[in-house]
Design an enzyme around this catalytic site. Structure first.
Site, PDB file in Angstrom:
ATOM      1  N   HIS A 123      11.953  24.370 -44.255  1.00 50.04           N
ATOM      2  CA  HIS A 123      10.862  25.175 -44.802  1.00 50.04           C
ATOM      3  C   HIS A 123      10.630  24.898 -46.273  1.00 50.04           C
ATOM      4  O   HIS A 123       9.538  25.098 -46.782  1.00 50.04           O
ATOM      5  CB  HIS A 123      11.124  26.659 -44.537  1.00 50.04           C
ATOM      6  CG  HIS A 123      10.783  27.020 -43.140  1.00 50.04           C
ATOM      7  ND1 HIS A 123      11.714  27.032 -42.131  1.00 50.04           N
ATOM      8  CD2 HIS A 123       9.593  27.298 -42.551  1.00 50.04           C
ATOM      9  CE1 HIS A 123      11.114  27.330 -40.995  1.00 50.04           C
ATOM     10  NE2 HIS A 123       9.838  27.500 -41.225  1.00 50.04           N
ATOM     11  N   GLU A 140       5.982  26.930 -29.064  1.00 54.39           N
ATOM     12  CA  GLU A 140       6.982  26.196 -29.846  1.00 54.39           C
ATOM     13  C   GLU A 140       8.335  26.130 -29.141  1.00 54.39           C
ATOM     14  O   GLU A 140       9.325  25.706 -29.724  1.00 54.39           O
ATOM     15  CB  GLU A 140       7.106  26.748 -31.266  1.00 54.39           C
ATOM     16  CG  GLU A 140       7.377  28.226 -31.365  1.00 54.39           C
ATOM     17  CD  GLU A 140       7.472  28.711 -32.815  1.00 54.39           C
ATOM     18  OE1 GLU A 140       7.577  27.892 -33.737  1.00 54.39           O
ATOM     19  OE2 GLU A 140       7.449  29.933 -33.012  1.00 54.39           O
ATOM     20  N   ASP A 171       9.270  23.444 -34.308  1.00 56.26           N
ATOM     21  CA  ASP A 171      10.290  23.998 -33.415  1.00 56.26           C
ATOM     22  C   ASP A 171      10.214  23.370 -32.029  1.00 56.26           C
ATOM     23  O   ASP A 171      11.239  23.174 -31.384  1.00 56.26           O
ATOM     24  CB  ASP A 171      10.154  25.529 -33.324  1.00 56.26           C
ATOM     25  CG  ASP A 171      10.842  26.201 -34.498  1.00 56.26           C
ATOM     26  OD1 ASP A 171      11.972  25.784 -34.832  1.00 56.26           O
ATOM     27  OD2 ASP A 171      10.257  27.110 -35.097  1.00 56.26           O
ATOM     28  N   CYS A 187      -0.287  23.998 -35.372  1.00 54.22           N
ATOM     29  CA  CYS A 187      -0.025  24.413 -36.753  1.00 54.22           C
ATOM     30  C   CYS A 187       1.300  23.858 -37.274  1.00 54.22           C
ATOM     31  O   CYS A 187       1.674  24.119 -38.412  1.00 54.22           O
ATOM     32  CB  CYS A 187      -0.074  25.931 -36.891  1.00 54.22           C
ATOM     33  SG  CYS A 187       1.198  26.764 -35.944  1.00 54.22           S
TER      34      CYS A 187
HETATM   35  C1  PEP Z   1       6.564  25.309 -36.064  1.00 54.84           C
HETATM   36  O1  PEP Z   1       7.660  25.603 -35.581  1.00 54.84           O
HETATM   37  O2  PEP Z   1       5.981  24.223 -35.852  1.00 54.84           O
HETATM   38  C2  PEP Z   1       5.880  26.263 -36.962  1.00 54.84           C
HETATM   39  C3  PEP Z   1       4.634  26.068 -37.353  1.00 54.84           C
HETATM   40  O3  PEP Z   1       6.580  27.330 -37.402  1.00 54.84           O
HETATM   41  P1  PEP Z   1       7.750  27.248 -38.505  1.00 54.84           P
HETATM   42  O4  PEP Z   1       7.723  25.860 -39.094  1.00 54.84           O
HETATM   43  O5  PEP Z   1       7.455  28.306 -39.505  1.00 54.84           O
HETATM   44  O6  PEP Z   1       8.965  27.531 -37.709  1.00 54.84           O
HETATM   45 MG    MG Z   2       8.385  27.631 -35.679  1.00 53.75          MG
END
Ligand code: PEP
Ligand code: MG
Length: 548
Positions: free
Chosen positions: A188, A430, A454, A501
């Site tokens: 992140h 995901e 994910d 996303c």
């Molecule tokens: C993902 O898992 O692709 C996602 C957009 O959520 P995060 O990266 O916040 O887990």
């Molecule tokens: Mg995610």
């Protein structure tokens, strides 16, 4: 000159001094106080001291850099006396019966978010000033502990690693680039750096020596090279590279206001991923057509305690209002795994990515979920909000979520609180389970959004946080592409739309394939929007041979 190499995760060239991020020793804690008038007296005394310090700074600046430059300290003094600012602190102390440093920190957050979201660049810049004076106050109130989230001048931040909560709290106006010893490209922190469009290099290991502190360095986020005390030839090459990148960016800027449409007439929505209210400025600046993912957990990460319904409502409302009628998809709390928050007191787990996280926390702690949903629905009266739920694995979870959402709507209706009854409810795809049963899930929701970060982690059984596994982390793997295609087909068969996303949405090598799959929306970091639009406008979908 010394050259060290890591993995570039955000492109861009930055020049500046290296400054090691010192972990903050003393966090601002929120605690209850009995005697609020004693607390207000402490605040008044701290304010007096801060005024004196600013006066000394003003005099020093006056003699060293002249009246015009010294004026900033006069402005800071005026801000310290500002009625709204002081009233907010007093109100927080009295209404919540809490300590003054917490009230100052909270006020600083609220005011700087408000300034940052303004259109006028002058007012936007005041956000940093509010933070500055508040830090001074907190500094005094806490007995002069060093506050290490801010830097006196813009610099390149070096660290062992940065937790998402630390990255979020850094004063971004002072961060020219990130260089970390550890870290993985799908963490992140890397995502945040991408959102903020700050060049970043991770995984340089022990090559990054403490005695580089204060040295002049150049960061090349594309190659992963870091030059310490660069020689003239390197300096000139990198300066040219930076100019070239700036030129490319200004060419891309010409795509602002243009439709995201392929040569053969297929349109796709291009949205931005954000982690805070202030990121809407970047989203609008890069001409995103909406927000495809607001990671609401960052509101929780920034706080020392659970954000109240009112605090959340204000944040969601501001995002909705800033986006002025464009769609804003807010994801409910996705905490757990790498995003840990002390005050949640989550139990230690052997395998947190597969553990107690996201919707699993919300469904087992209904009071948390309820508060967030109330805030979201209330904010829906001020813009075009959609709500999205993370880490779904079953139809039962979705049914349970919809029941709770219906309860919240009823409650608000009975209380006469305005909200938009047609708020779209969607889920993230995901987990492999969600993709495989997407035919059933599509009957329950208004949209899907694929979280490829994910989905890749769970499909390939690869911890996205583990830098050793970066070479095995292959989001182009046919298994992932098949799952996405399956979800897209099931979405369309059931008359709902599907977006992506996760980080893969911004991968230009995949754009043609996603268009061919009929993906309806891509949500990417704000700085990727225009590059993606360029790629879309150059594609003829009828000629594409899709991957996977
Ligand atoms: C993902 O898992 O692709 C996602 C957009 O959520 P995060 O990266 O916040 O887990
Ligand atoms: Mg995610």
């Amino acid at each position: 000159m010394i050259t060290i190499k890591g993995k570039g995760v955000v492109e861009g060239v930055a020049f500046g001094k290296l400054s090691f991020f010192q972990k903050m020793q003393q966090q601002v804690e929120r605690h209850k106080v009995q005697d609020t008038s004693a607390e207000l007296k402490r605040f008044e005394e701290a304010k007096k001291q801060a005024m004196e310090q600013l006066q000394i700074l003003y005099q020093k600046a006056l003699s060293e850099v002249g009246e015009e430059n010294a004026m900033i300290f006069e402005i800071h003094q005026m801000m310290l006396e500002d009625l709204d600012y002081c009233e907010s602190i007093t109100n927080i102390v009295c209404s919540q019966q809490v300590n003054a440093e917490y009230a100052v920190a909270k006020t600083a957050d609220n005011f700087s978010a408000m300034f940052s979201s303004m259109d006028d660049p002058y007012l936007q810049a005041r956000a940093a000033d509010v933070k500055d004076i508040s830090e001074k106050l907190i500094h005094i109130l806490m007995g002069n502990t060093e506050q290490s989230y801010s830097f006196t001048e813009p610099c390149i931040i070096a660290a062992d690693d940065l937790a998402p909560s630390e990255t979020v709290q850094l004063d971004k106006t002072k961060v020219l680039a990130f260089v970390t010893r550890k870290g993985s490209s799908n963490s992140h922190t890397a995502i945040l750096a991408r959102t903020m469009n700050i060049p970043a290099i991770i995984g340089v290991g022990d090559q990054l020596k403490p005695d580089f502190e204060g040295k002049d360095i150049i960061v090349d986020g594309e190659t992963g090279n870091v030059y310490i005390n660069p020689d003239t030839a390197t300096f000139d090459t990198m300066r040219l590279k930076k100019m070239e990148l700036d030129r490319e960016n200004s060419l891309l800027a010409e795509l602002k206001g243009q439709p995201s449409i392929t040569l053969d007439g297929q349109t796709i929505h291009l949205y931005a991923n954000i982690g805070s209210v202030t990121d809407t400025v970047a989203a609008l600046n890069y001409d995103a057509e909406g927000i495809g993912l607001f990671r609401s957990e960052f509101l929780y990460l920034e706080n020392q305690d659970y954000p109240t319904e009112e605090e959340q409502f204000q944040a969601y409302r501001t995002v909705a209002e800033n986006m002025a009628g464009k769609k804003v998809i807010i994801r409910t709390l996705d905490i757990g795994a790498d995003k840990n928050i002390d005050y949640f007191q989550l139990p230690k787990e052997d395998n947190p990515a597969m553990g107690y996280r996201a919707i699993r926390i919300c469904l087992t702690r209904p009071e948390l979920f309820h508060t967030q949903l109330r805030a979201l629905y209330r904010a829906s009266a001020f813009g075009k909000i959609a709500i999205m739920f993370p880490m779904i694995t079953s139809v039962e979870e979705v049914k349970q979520i919809k029941e709770i959402a219906a309860q919240v709507r009823n409650e608000l209706k009975e209380a006469g609180v305005p909200f938009d009854p047609s708020v779209e409810l969607g889920i993230m795809i995901e987990t492999p389970a969600a993709a495989v049963i997407s035919d059933q899930l599509a009957k329950e929701v208004d949209f899907f959004s694929v979280g490829t970060n994910d989905l890749t982690q769970y499909t390939l059984a690869i911890d996205r946080q583990n830098p050793k596994l970066d070479r095995f982390y292959q989001p182009h793997h046919p298994a992932i592409l098949r799952l996405i295609r399956m979800a897209a087909d099931n979405a369309h068969k059931n008359g709902i739309w599907i977006g992506i996303c996760g980080e893969l949405g911004a991968d230009l090598d995949m754009t043609e394939t996603f268009l061919a799959m009929g993906i309806d929306e891509l949500s990417v970091s704000p700085s990727s929007v225009l590059k993606l639009r360029q790629k879309i406008r150059q594609t003829d979908v009828s000629k594409v041979i899709p991957k996977g």
